[in-house]
Design an enzyme around this catalytic site. Structure first.
Site, PDB file in Angstrom:
ATOM      1  N   CYS A  85      18.422  68.516 -15.150  1.00 12.10           N
ATOM      2  CA  CYS A  85      18.552  68.574 -16.617  1.00 12.10           C
ATOM      3  C   CYS A  85      17.321  68.016 -17.325  1.00 12.10           C
ATOM      4  CB  CYS A  85      19.762  67.765 -17.075  1.00 12.10           C
ATOM      5  SG  CYS A  85      21.334  68.233 -16.367  1.00 12.10           S
ATOM      6  N   HIS A 103      24.657  66.074 -21.344  1.00 13.94           N
ATOM      7  CA  HIS A 103      25.010  67.385 -20.786  1.00 13.94           C
ATOM      8  C   HIS A 103      26.335  67.260 -20.054  1.00 13.94           C
ATOM      9  CE1 HIS A 103      25.080  71.198 -18.859  1.00 13.94           C
ATOM     10  NE2 HIS A 103      24.759  70.747 -17.657  1.00 13.94           N
ATOM     11  N   HIS A 105      29.982  69.482 -18.431  1.00 12.69           N
ATOM     12  CA  HIS A 105      30.561  70.734 -17.975  1.00 12.69           C
ATOM     13  C   HIS A 105      31.982  70.873 -18.513  1.00 12.69           C
ATOM     14  CE1 HIS A 105      27.676  70.905 -14.252  1.00 12.69           C
ATOM     15  NE2 HIS A 105      27.055  71.061 -15.402  1.00 12.69           N
ATOM     16  N   GLU A 126      38.546  69.127 -40.319  1.00 18.04           N
ATOM     17  CA  GLU A 126      38.126  67.797 -40.735  1.00 18.04           C
ATOM     18  C   GLU A 126      36.977  67.248 -39.884  1.00 18.04           C
ATOM     19  OE1 GLU A 126      38.538  64.446 -43.341  1.00 18.04           O
ATOM     20  OE2 GLU A 126      39.223  66.533 -43.427  1.00 18.04           O
ATOM     21  N   HIS A 182      28.949  77.557 -18.289  1.00 15.45           N
ATOM     22  CA  HIS A 182      28.277  76.399 -17.694  1.00 15.45           C
ATOM     23  C   HIS A 182      28.682  75.094 -18.378  1.00 15.45           C
ATOM     24  CE1 HIS A 182      24.177  74.591 -16.238  1.00 15.45           C
ATOM     25  NE2 HIS A 182      25.071  73.638 -16.457  1.00 15.45           N
TER      26      HIS A 182
END
Length: 222
Positions: A85, A103, A105, A126, A182
Site C-alpha cells: 500500500c 486502507h 477491505h 446525517e 477490493h
C-alpha cells in the site's frame, strides 16, 4: 536511533496509534488475515504498518519509518516486507498533504463497488456532515451529495497507483477512493480525522447497500 523511532510510552505516538487502530479495524471486521493497512505522518516521518502481520497482533517494533521528504526508510525491520500500500499512501500525502491514510477491505466497501459504476453517491444522510468541503470552507450539509470515486482493481496493489492518483486529482473534494471488489483508501488531515472519515464512510456505504437491497435509492428524497 532506529529503535527510538518506535519505542515510546506515549500512547499517542504514531507507532502505538497504528497498533491501536489496527486492532480497532480488525474488531470492526474491516481487516482480516494480514490485509489492509495504515500509515501516519508525524512531522518529517511517515510510519507504516508492515506487510504480512496480523493486524490485531501488531506491535510498535513492527513499524517501518520513512523520511517524508526523501522517501527513504529510516527504519526497516528485516523480518518483514514494506506494505504494498505504501505508494498509494504516499499519493495521499503528496497530493493532499494528509496526516494519515487508511486502507481497509471492508465488506461494505466491496459490496458498494458492485452496486455502483464510476462513483458512489449518497445524500440526505446525517453522517454526511462528518466531511469537510476541502476546496471551500465548512462541512457538507444534510442535503448535500457525497461523492466518492471508484477505480478498477489490479492484480498487484502497487499497480493501482496511477488510477488512484488520477482519482485524487479529479475529485478534489473527496477524502477517499473506493477500489472495486477490493476495499477503500481513506485519508485525513490528522490520524483522528482519517479515523472519523473512515467510520462515517463505512456507515454510509452500509446504509446505501441496505437501501438498495430493499429497493430504495440512496439519492432519493424519500
Amino acid at each position: 536511533m532506529s529503535e527510538q523511532l518506535v519505542q515510546s510510552e506515549d500512547l499517542h505516538h504514531p507507532a502505538n496509534l497504528i497498533c491501536e487502530l489496527c486492532r480497532n479495524f480488525y474488531n470492526n471486521g474491516w481487516v482480516t488475515g494480514t490485509g489492509g493497512g495504515i500509515s501516519v505522518s508525524n512531522g518529517t516521518h511517515i510510519y507504516l504498518a508492515p506487510s504480512g502481520v496480523q493486524k490485531e497482533r501488531m506491535q510498535p517494533e513492527d513499524m517501518f519509518v520513512m523520511d517524508r521528504a526523501t522517501k527513504e526508510y529510516l527504519r526497516r525491520p528485516t523480518q518483514y516486507k514494506p506494505s504494498a500500500c505504501t505508494p498509494l499512501f504516499l499519493a495521499a500525502y503528496d497530493k493532499r498533504n494528509a496526516g494519515a491514510c487508511i486502507h481497509t477491505h471492508s465488506q461494505n466497501a466491496v459490496l458498494a463497488t458492485l452496486l455502483y459504476g464510476k462513483e458512489f453517491q449518497i445524500r440526505n444522510m446525517e453522517m454526511i456532515k462528518a466531511f469537510p468541503r476541502i476546496t471551500e470552507s465548512g462541512y457538507y450539509g444534510f442535503f448535500d451529495t457525497l461523492t466518492i470515486p471508484i477505480i478498477e482493481n489490479t492484480a498487484q496493489e502497487e499497480d493501482l497507483l496511477d488510477s488512484l492518483a488520477k482519482a485524487i486529482e479529479d475529485y478534489p473534494n473527496a477524502t477517499a477512493v473506493l477500489v472495486r471488489r477490493h476495499g477503500i483508501y481513506v485519508w485525513g488531515e490528522t490520524v483522528w480525522k482519517a479515523k472519523v472519515y473512515n467510520e462515517a464512510i463505512d456507515y454510509l456505504l452500509e446504509v446505501a447497500v441496505k437501501m438498495k437491497s430493499i429497493g430504495l435509492d440512496p439519492m432519493s428524497d424519500i
